[in-house]
Design a protein around this motif. Sequence first.
Motif, PDB file in Angstrom:
ATOM      1  N   LYS A   1       6.608   5.659  -5.351  1.00  0.00           N
ATOM      2  CA  LYS A   1       6.689   6.000  -6.523  1.00  0.00           C
ATOM      3  C   LYS A   1       6.970   7.757  -6.883  1.00  0.00           C
ATOM      4  CE  LYS A   1       4.051   6.300 -10.799  1.00  0.00           C
ATOM      5  NZ  LYS A   1       2.780   6.420 -11.358  1.00  0.00           N
ATOM      6  N   THR A   2       6.012   8.154  -6.234  1.00  0.00           N
ATOM      7  CA  THR A   2       6.119   9.873  -6.288  1.00  0.00           C
ATOM      8  C   THR A   2       7.264  10.196  -5.641  1.00  0.00           C
ATOM      9  OG1 THR A   2       3.544   9.705  -5.885  1.00  0.00           O
ATOM     10  CG2 THR A   2       4.698  11.650  -5.510  1.00  0.00           C
ATOM     11  N   ALA A   3       7.747   9.919  -4.458  1.00  0.00           N
ATOM     12  CA  ALA A   3       8.987  10.367  -3.900  1.00  0.00           C
ATOM     13  C   ALA A   3      10.243  10.033  -4.975  1.00  0.00           C
ATOM     14  CB  ALA A   3       9.274   9.505  -2.543  1.00  0.00           C
ATOM     15  N   VAL A   4      10.276   8.728  -5.368  1.00  0.00           N
ATOM     16  CA  VAL A   4      11.211   8.601  -6.288  1.00  0.00           C
ATOM     17  C   VAL A   4      11.411   9.336  -7.574  1.00  0.00           C
ATOM     18  CG1 VAL A   4      11.952   6.754  -7.643  1.00  0.00           C
ATOM     19  CG2 VAL A   4      11.504   6.102  -5.726  1.00  0.00           C
ATOM     20  N   LYS A   5      10.193   9.817  -8.131  1.00  0.00           N
ATOM     21  CA  LYS A   5      10.094  10.521  -9.295  1.00  0.00           C
ATOM     22  C   LYS A   5      10.660  12.225  -8.855  1.00  0.00           C
ATOM     23  CE  LYS A   5       6.969   9.990 -12.301  1.00  0.00           C
ATOM     24  NZ  LYS A   5       5.523   9.865 -13.060  1.00  0.00           N
ATOM     25  N   ASP A   6      10.129  12.196  -7.673  1.00  0.00           N
ATOM     26  CA  ASP A   6      10.575  13.722  -6.844  1.00  0.00           C
ATOM     27  C   ASP A   6      11.975  14.033  -6.782  1.00  0.00           C
ATOM     28  OD1 ASP A   6       8.184  14.504  -6.924  1.00  0.00           O
ATOM     29  OD2 ASP A   6       7.822  14.310  -5.023  1.00  0.00           O
ATOM     30  N   VAL A   7      12.863  12.850  -6.829  1.00  0.00           N
ATOM     31  CA  VAL A   7      14.068  13.279  -6.766  1.00  0.00           C
ATOM     32  C   VAL A   7      14.878  13.066  -8.156  1.00  0.00           C
ATOM     33  CG1 VAL A   7      14.517  12.363  -4.372  1.00  0.00           C
ATOM     34  CG2 VAL A   7      14.966  10.853  -6.180  1.00  0.00           C
ATOM     35  N   GLY A   8      13.971  12.889  -9.023  1.00  0.00           N
ATOM     36  CA  GLY A   8      14.665  13.038 -10.579  1.00  0.00           C
ATOM     37  C   GLY A   8      14.744  11.704 -11.188  1.00  0.00           C
ATOM     38  N   ILE A   9      14.285  10.362 -10.640  1.00  0.00           N
ATOM     39  CA  ILE A   9      14.392   9.375 -11.263  1.00  0.00           C
ATOM     40  C   ILE A   9      13.655   9.211 -12.333  1.00  0.00           C
ATOM     41  CG2 ILE A   9      14.172   6.789 -10.851  1.00  0.00           C
ATOM     42  CD1 ILE A   9      16.726   7.871  -9.544  1.00  0.00           C
TER      43      ILE A   9
ATOM     44  N   ARG B   1       8.591  -5.371  -4.434  1.00  0.00           N
ATOM     45  CA  ARG B   1      10.067  -5.228  -4.969  1.00  0.00           C
ATOM     46  C   ARG B   1      10.316  -4.161  -5.816  1.00  0.00           C
ATOM     47  NH1 ARG B   1      14.856  -9.297  -5.353  1.00  0.00           N
ATOM     48  NH2 ARG B   1      16.404  -8.180  -6.686  1.00  0.00           N
ATOM     49  N   VAL B   2      11.025  -3.088  -5.307  1.00  0.00           N
ATOM     50  CA  VAL B   2      11.226  -2.128  -6.225  1.00  0.00           C
ATOM     51  C   VAL B   2      12.555  -2.051  -6.601  1.00  0.00           C
ATOM     52  CG1 VAL B   2      11.247   0.614  -6.347  1.00  0.00           C
ATOM     53  CG2 VAL B   2       9.589  -0.675  -5.286  1.00  0.00           C
TER      54      VAL B   2
ATOM     55  N   ILE C   1      13.089   6.996  -0.404  1.00  0.00           N
ATOM     56  CA  ILE C   1      12.513   5.622  -0.191  1.00  0.00           C
ATOM     57  C   ILE C   1      11.993   5.400   1.220  1.00  0.00           C
ATOM     58  CG2 ILE C   1      12.544   3.293  -0.342  1.00  0.00           C
ATOM     59  CD1 ILE C   1      14.177   3.734  -2.973  1.00  0.00           C
ATOM     60  N   VAL C   2      12.822   5.648   2.088  1.00  0.00           N
ATOM     61  CA  VAL C   2      12.696   5.540   3.606  1.00  0.00           C
ATOM     62  C   VAL C   2      11.459   6.207   3.960  1.00  0.00           C
ATOM     63  CG1 VAL C   2      13.650   5.836   5.935  1.00  0.00           C
ATOM     64  CG2 VAL C   2      14.895   4.692   4.132  1.00  0.00           C
ATOM     65  N   GLN C   3      11.682   7.653   3.563  1.00  0.00           N
ATOM     66  CA  GLN C   3      10.768   8.557   3.979  1.00  0.00           C
ATOM     67  C   GLN C   3       9.114   8.180   3.547  1.00  0.00           C
ATOM     68  OE1 GLN C   3      11.597  12.483   3.125  1.00  0.00           O
ATOM     69  NE2 GLN C   3      10.125  13.570   4.744  1.00  0.00           N
ATOM     70  N   ALA C   4       9.147   7.697   2.287  1.00  0.00           N
ATOM     71  CA  ALA C   4       7.849   7.420   1.729  1.00  0.00           C
ATOM     72  C   ALA C   4       7.310   5.910   2.234  1.00  0.00           C
ATOM     73  CB  ALA C   4       7.797   7.234   0.211  1.00  0.00           C
ATOM     74  N   ALA C   5       8.264   5.002   2.491  1.00  0.00           N
ATOM     75  CA  ALA C   5       7.613   3.679   2.814  1.00  0.00           C
ATOM     76  C   ALA C   5       7.571   3.548   4.385  1.00  0.00           C
ATOM     77  CB  ALA C   5       8.682   2.754   2.281  1.00  0.00           C
ATOM     78  N   ARG C   6       8.161   4.515   5.288  1.00  0.00           N
ATOM     79  CA  ARG C   6       8.084   4.177   6.737  1.00  0.00           C
ATOM     80  C   ARG C   6       6.642   4.466   7.147  1.00  0.00           C
ATOM     81  NH1 ARG C   6      12.823   6.660  10.258  1.00  0.00           N
ATOM     82  NH2 ARG C   6      12.209   5.646  11.851  1.00  0.00           N
ATOM     83  N   THR C   7       6.339   3.371   7.992  1.00  0.00           N
ATOM     84  CA  THR C   7       5.105   3.440   9.130  1.00  0.00           C
ATOM     85  C   THR C   7       5.210   3.303  10.411  1.00  0.00           C
ATOM     86  OG1 THR C   7       4.548   1.167   8.779  1.00  0.00           O
ATOM     87  CG2 THR C   7       3.687   2.617   6.996  1.00  0.00           C
ATOM     88  N   ASP C   8       6.756   3.091  10.585  1.00  0.00           N
ATOM     89  CA  ASP C   8       6.970   2.897  11.970  1.00  0.00           C
ATOM     90  C   ASP C   8       6.496   1.698  12.790  1.00  0.00           C
ATOM     91  OD1 ASP C   8       9.128   4.904  12.400  1.00  0.00           O
ATOM     92  OD2 ASP C   8       7.409   6.409  12.948  1.00  0.00           O
ATOM     93  N   THR C   9       6.025   0.633  11.741  1.00  0.00           N
ATOM     94  CA  THR C   9       5.558  -0.544  12.267  1.00  0.00           C
ATOM     95  C   THR C   9       6.411  -1.749  11.700  1.00  0.00           C
ATOM     96  OG1 THR C   9       3.835  -0.721  10.428  1.00  0.00           O
ATOM     97  CG2 THR C   9       3.040   0.184  12.462  1.00  0.00           C
ATOM     98  N   ILE C  10       6.434  -2.924  12.385  1.00  0.00           N
ATOM     99  CA  ILE C  10       7.048  -4.104  11.867  1.00  0.00           C
ATOM    100  C   ILE C  10       6.698  -4.414  10.672  1.00  0.00           C
ATOM    101  CG2 ILE C  10       7.300  -6.673  12.125  1.00  0.00           C
ATOM    102  CD1 ILE C  10       7.153  -6.066  15.319  1.00  0.00           C
ATOM    103  N   GLY C  11       7.679  -4.648   9.700  1.00  0.00           N
ATOM    104  CA  GLY C  11       7.502  -5.174   8.408  1.00  0.00           C
ATOM    105  C   GLY C  11       7.830  -4.098   7.397  1.00  0.00           C
TER     106      GLY C  11
ATOM    107  N   PHE D   1       0.746  -1.469   0.082  1.00  0.00           N
ATOM    108  CA  PHE D   1      -0.090   0.079  -0.007  1.00  0.00           C
ATOM    109  C   PHE D   1       0.764   1.267   0.043  1.00  0.00           C
ATOM    110  CE2 PHE D   1       0.096   1.836   4.293  1.00  0.00           C
ATOM    111  CZ  PHE D   1       0.742   0.777   5.061  1.00  0.00           C
ATOM    112  N   LYS D   2       2.045   1.190   0.169  1.00  0.00           N
ATOM    113  CA  LYS D   2       3.208   2.133   0.068  1.00  0.00           C
ATOM    114  C   LYS D   2       3.541   2.516  -1.334  1.00  0.00           C
ATOM    115  CE  LYS D   2       3.301   4.088   4.081  1.00  0.00           C
ATOM    116  NZ  LYS D   2       3.211   5.862   4.197  1.00  0.00           N
ATOM    117  N   LEU D   3       3.491   1.713  -2.347  1.00  0.00           N
ATOM    118  CA  LEU D   3       3.865   1.886  -3.704  1.00  0.00           C
ATOM    119  C   LEU D   3       3.612   3.213  -4.179  1.00  0.00           C
ATOM    120  CD1 LEU D   3       5.390   0.723  -5.711  1.00  0.00           C
ATOM    121  CD2 LEU D   3       3.452  -0.505  -6.774  1.00  0.00           C
ATOM    122  N   ASP D   4       2.564   3.540  -3.991  1.00  0.00           N
ATOM    123  CA  ASP D   4       2.176   4.983  -4.830  1.00  0.00           C
ATOM    124  C   ASP D   4       2.975   6.182  -4.049  1.00  0.00           C
ATOM    125  OD1 ASP D   4       0.668   3.995  -6.721  1.00  0.00           O
ATOM    126  OD2 ASP D   4      -1.164   4.612  -5.688  1.00  0.00           O
TER     127      ASP D   4
END
Length: 112
Positions: A17-25, A60-61, A77-87, A11-14
């Motif tokens: 993706k946005t965060a990755v595009k924002d750094v110019g990828i 897997r990205v 990626i860390v900022q976008a994918a992090r929920t502070d929960t296990i996994g 559920f963090k994929l979108d």
Amino acid sequence: MKIVTAVVKPFKLDEVKTAVKDVGITGMTVTQARGFGHAGGHIEIYRGKEYEFDFVDKIRVEIICTDELVDTLIDAIVQAARTDTIGDGVAWVTDIEHVVRIRTNERGPSAL
Ligand SMILES: Nc1ncnc2c1ncn2[C@@H]1O[C@H](COP(=O)(O)OP(=O)(O)OP(=O)(O)O)[C@@H](O)[C@H]1O
Ligand SMILES: [Mg+2]
């Protein structure tokens, strides 16, 4: 060049993706995956050996990028994918020897 691979919650994929595009990828590859971490399975013993079961759905990205962009990309990626929960997942960096842009046969960073 490097390849950054990350395993994230689906559920963090979108957001990723946005965060990755924002750094110019300008490109990424996404694959459905299953896995487990410390907490992600229970251990069963079969013929004296321990096995862990219960794989959890993950995404897997994979992103090929220049060396200079690696740290910024991982931060994003860390900022976008992090929920502070296990996994929340893991990310790792691998050296890339060669990249080829198939349409043009360009090699190296300009192939990206
Ligand atoms: N050592 C590893 N090698 C490859 N993939 C891993 C590894 N550890 C975790 N993963 C991947 O990351 C996913 C999430 O695991 P993660 O490490 O985030 O959870 P955890 O270890 O249970 O808890 P924590 O969030 O405290 O690390 C796993 O389902 C698996 O796909
Ligand atoms: Mg872990």
